[in-house]
Design a protein around this motif. Structure first.
Motif, PDB file in Angstrom:
ATOM      1  N   THR A 192      -1.499 -12.408  -1.080  1.00  0.00           N
ATOM      2  CA  THR A 192      -1.798 -10.993  -1.358  1.00  0.00           C
ATOM      3  C   THR A 192      -0.833 -10.191  -2.117  1.00  0.00           C
ATOM      4  OG1 THR A 192      -0.364 -10.584   0.695  1.00  0.00           O
ATOM      5  CG2 THR A 192      -2.927 -10.269   0.989  1.00  0.00           C
ATOM      6  N   TRP A 193       0.394 -10.939  -2.514  1.00  0.00           N
ATOM      7  CA  TRP A 193       1.242 -10.412  -3.576  1.00  0.00           C
ATOM      8  C   TRP A 193       2.210 -11.450  -3.701  1.00  0.00           C
ATOM      9  CZ3 TRP A 193       2.784  -9.027   1.615  1.00  0.00           C
ATOM     10  CH2 TRP A 193       4.079  -9.251   2.051  1.00  0.00           C
ATOM     11  N   ARG A 235       0.444 -11.213   5.831  1.00  0.00           N
ATOM     12  CA  ARG A 235       0.853 -12.221   4.544  1.00  0.00           C
ATOM     13  C   ARG A 235       0.225 -13.433   5.205  1.00  0.00           C
ATOM     14  NH1 ARG A 235       3.385 -12.496  -0.434  1.00  0.00           N
ATOM     15  NH2 ARG A 235       4.110 -14.709  -0.839  1.00  0.00           N
ATOM     16  N   PHE A 290      -7.697  -2.989  -1.793  1.00  0.00           N
ATOM     17  CA  PHE A 290      -6.717  -4.117  -1.311  1.00  0.00           C
ATOM     18  C   PHE A 290      -7.586  -5.405  -1.425  1.00  0.00           C
ATOM     19  CE2 PHE A 290      -5.895  -6.723   2.397  1.00  0.00           C
ATOM     20  CZ  PHE A 290      -4.669  -7.252   2.009  1.00  0.00           C
ATOM     21  N   PHE A 349      -2.331  -6.381  -2.261  1.00  0.00           N
ATOM     22  CA  PHE A 349      -1.369  -5.454  -1.635  1.00  0.00           C
ATOM     23  C   PHE A 349      -0.437  -4.592  -2.629  1.00  0.00           C
ATOM     24  CE2 PHE A 349       2.930  -4.230  -0.024  1.00  0.00           C
ATOM     25  CZ  PHE A 349       2.606  -3.533   0.953  1.00  0.00           C
ATOM     26  N   LEU A 396      -0.387  -0.435  -2.752  1.00  0.00           N
ATOM     27  CA  LEU A 396       1.058   0.191  -2.735  1.00  0.00           C
ATOM     28  C   LEU A 396       1.305   0.999  -3.910  1.00  0.00           C
ATOM     29  CD1 LEU A 396       3.808   0.310  -1.157  1.00  0.00           C
ATOM     30  CD2 LEU A 396       4.505  -1.695  -2.766  1.00  0.00           C
ATOM     31  N   GLU A 456       0.238   0.905   4.126  1.00  0.00           N
ATOM     32  CA  GLU A 456      -0.335  -0.203   3.602  1.00  0.00           C
ATOM     33  C   GLU A 456      -0.137  -1.515   4.395  1.00  0.00           C
ATOM     34  OE1 GLU A 456      -3.010   0.610   1.658  1.00  0.00           O
ATOM     35  OE2 GLU A 456      -2.305   2.696   1.957  1.00  0.00           O
ATOM     36  N   ALA A 457       1.204  -1.617   4.703  1.00  0.00           N
ATOM     37  CA  ALA A 457       1.322  -2.861   5.258  1.00  0.00           C
ATOM     38  C   ALA A 457       0.712  -2.956   6.855  1.00  0.00           C
ATOM     39  CB  ALA A 457       2.870  -2.917   5.732  1.00  0.00           C
ATOM     40  N   ARG A 489      -3.548  -1.882   6.122  1.00  0.00           N
ATOM     41  CA  ARG A 489      -4.458  -2.580   5.028  1.00  0.00           C
ATOM     42  C   ARG A 489      -4.038  -4.249   5.102  1.00  0.00           C
ATOM     43  NH1 ARG A 489      -5.808   2.297   5.107  1.00  0.00           N
ATOM     44  NH2 ARG A 489      -4.137   3.029   4.025  1.00  0.00           N
ATOM     45  N   LEU A 490      -2.697  -4.432   4.742  1.00  0.00           N
ATOM     46  CA  LEU A 490      -2.353  -5.773   4.823  1.00  0.00           C
ATOM     47  C   LEU A 490      -2.469  -6.575   6.173  1.00  0.00           C
ATOM     48  CD1 LEU A 490      -0.994  -8.247   3.371  1.00  0.00           C
ATOM     49  CD2 LEU A 490       1.271  -7.262   4.470  1.00  0.00           C
TER      50      LEU A 490
END
Length: 543
Positions: free
Chosen positions: A345-346, A335, A479, A484, A488, A420-421, A424-425
């Motif tokens: 990102t979110w 993040r 993504f 995110f 997710l 995903e964390a 991707r993130l």
């Protein structure tokens, strides 16, 4: 690869559904026998009925003590299934040898206080006893006064006759190979008899027996898998292990990089970000580990399985706790790195738009997952038709070996949150900084993610690497386009659909209803986030 335009998601979802249905019905039309084969592997009796049949058998044959505990596990002759599929002999085998099922129930019976354990194989189509092993602990053996024993070979051949086999139709294998000797050494004197007539491909019917003090303590009928196939399968499994270790090492280095980022920018990082999702991941995964205790018991030795399963359970819980730390650092570092690039990102709960964003991410996630499911099904079809790819049952990962099967689909969220964390993130952010190329930054963590999926019992093992890498590219660009929360929900929706479908059972409507619930569960989460935030947001300050 050009980022997917949001206006095209609905078209992609429709395209994915068409692909999925076309492949599904096309496969059924091209291979109508597959449905019959699937039907053969579904239990037609309950676990309790299998346990009762096993208890009656042990009581009649070994004089079972009054104080005992019995439990039923699902087991499979995975090596036999693999050989038959690789040689395209499975359909012939199912028609020719219905009395030797590939999948079956195994009942473990432990006598309390005597040190005796019995494993009884039960046909889950008709409750027929397929085989057994009777183990007595060394301490209990020392307390037993040995009686005059008859000739072990005579006892073995007498058991063969009792089970419907004529010793004249078999040749004794002597000496035993190391694997067979290891299987029987703790149970008594071992014998292996090979059929002179019954075989499928190069696999001949074998009877493996062990005799101790005049009693047959083990009897199992199986088909001896050719050494060439075992060697090939071992090589495949070694390759999968190597790829998994590479993934673990790369993931460990990524975790270390995330820790470095967190330490370096600790004054700029809000440490409560990602806590809720990390805690959810940890709670779901540990719950699943306890739910998988029966599955852990399938990998037993001769004695009681509970102690081995308990050790493995707590080892897994420690590993998952360490993974949770890695996931948390990935949330914080990922993040922050995107924030430095000017992208949040979110949104967080305190933001006014959180509820609307969650609901939109849920919708986009479902559309994206339908597209990916179509792509995945197509990849499976191509792999099976043109590259001879096949899969075997894995008892250690079967819903039939779960204490509460209805909890299994919750793992969709654990997988979605963690993967995903990490890949991707944080993964895309760190590789974008290292390689300064968007495609490579999406591809590399996607490949690391794909390598971790090669331990599934799908052969040849490289096919899962290719399939998951392609899916990783789709997730990666989604993504970058939507953030995110969308990936997710897409990941959780995809796994929820697949895991929910695994619960569908035509004979038990309650389990099927639970499976249907999990298919729509991500939608309920999205709407619940929207509804709760709309009513409670005034209680929070904007960040």
């Amino acid at each position: 690869m050009k980022p997917i335009a949001e206006s095209s998601l609905l078209k992609l979802a429709v395209f994915g559904i068409i692909l999925y249905l076309a492949v599904l019905f096309g496969s059924s039309w091209l291979h109508p026998e597959d449905a019959a084969e699937t039907g053969e592997s579904l239990p037609k009796v309950t676990k309790q009925q299998a346990a009762d049949a096993a208890v009656r058998f042990v009581r009649d044959r070994f004089s079972l003590a009054e104080d005992y505990a019995a439990s039923t596990l699902f087991q499979s002759h995975s090596d036999r299934s693999g050989y038959l599929q690789k040689e395209q002999l499975l359909e012939t085998y199912l028609k020719s040898y219905p009395d030797y099922p590939i999948d079956y129930f195994e009942v473990e019976i432990n006598e309390n206080g005597t040190g005796k354990t019995y494993y009884v194989d039960v046909d889950f189509a008709n409750l027929r006893i397929l085989g057994w092993s009777a183990f007595t602990s060394p301490a209990a053996k020392r307390q037993t006064v040995s009686s005059e024993a008859s000739d072990p070979r005579e006892a073995a051949e007498r058991t063969m006759a009792e089970q419907g086999y004529s010793p004249a139709d078999f040749s004794e294998a002597s000496p035993l190979d190391p694997e067979d000797r290891q299987k029987t050494s703790a149970l008594g004197t071992g014998f292996v008899y090979i059929s002179k007539s019954k075989q499928i491909g190069e696999a001949r019917l074998r009877l493996l027996l062990a005799v101790s003090e005049g009693k047959t303590t083990a009897f199992h009928a199986d088909f001896g898998i050719p050494a060439s196939f075992k060697s090939w399968q071992d090589e495949q499994n070694d390759n999968a292990s190597t790829m998994t270790r590479i993934s673990m090492l790369a993931s460990l280095l990524m975790a270390a990089a995330a820790l470095v980022v967190v330490i370096r920018y600790r004054r700029q990082i809000t440490f409560r970000r990602g806590l809720f999702l990390t805690a959810s991941f940890l709670a779901i995964y540990i719950t699943n580990n306890f739910n998988m205790i029966p599955a852990l018991r399938t990998m037993h030795s001769n004695g009681p399985s509970q102690w081995e399963a308990t050790f493995n359970l707590w080892f897994l819980n420690i590993v998952i706790a360490l993974m949770a730390v890695s996931v948390y650092f990935s949330f914080l570092a990922g993040r922050h790195m995107w924030k430095r690039r000017g992208w949040i990102t979110w949104p967080v709960w305190a933001n006014d738009g959180f509820g609307r964003h969650a609901r939109s991410a849920m919708f986009r996630g479902y559309l994206l997952c339908l597209f990916i499911l179509g792509i995945q099904q197509t990849l499976y079809f191509i792999a099976g038709e043109y590259f001879d790819v096949w899969a075997v049952n894995d008892p250690s990962d079967s819903v039939l070996n779960m204490t509460v099967p209805g909890l299994f689909p919750l793992m969709a969220w654990a997988a979605a949150i963690s993967e995903e964390a990490v890949y991707r993130l944080f993964g895309i952010a760190i590789f974008l900084k290292l390689v300064r190329n968007r495609f490579a930054a999406v591809l590399i963590p996607g490949m690391i993610w794909a390598l971790s999926h090669t331990q599934y019992p799908i052969y040849p093992v490289y096919t899962r690497f290719i399939e998951v890498t392609i899916i990783g590219l789709i997730f990666g660009y989604a993504f970058l386009k939507y953030g995110f929360m969308t990936v997710l929900f897409a990941h959780a929706s995809m796994d929820s659909i697949l895991m929910g479908l695994s619960l569908f059972d035509g004979e038990h409507w309650t389990i099927s209803t639970i499976g249907l619930f999990y298919i729509v569960f991500p939608a309920l989460i999205g709407w619940a986030a929207y509804w709760l935030h709309a009513r409670l947001r005034r209680s929070f300050k904007k960040t």
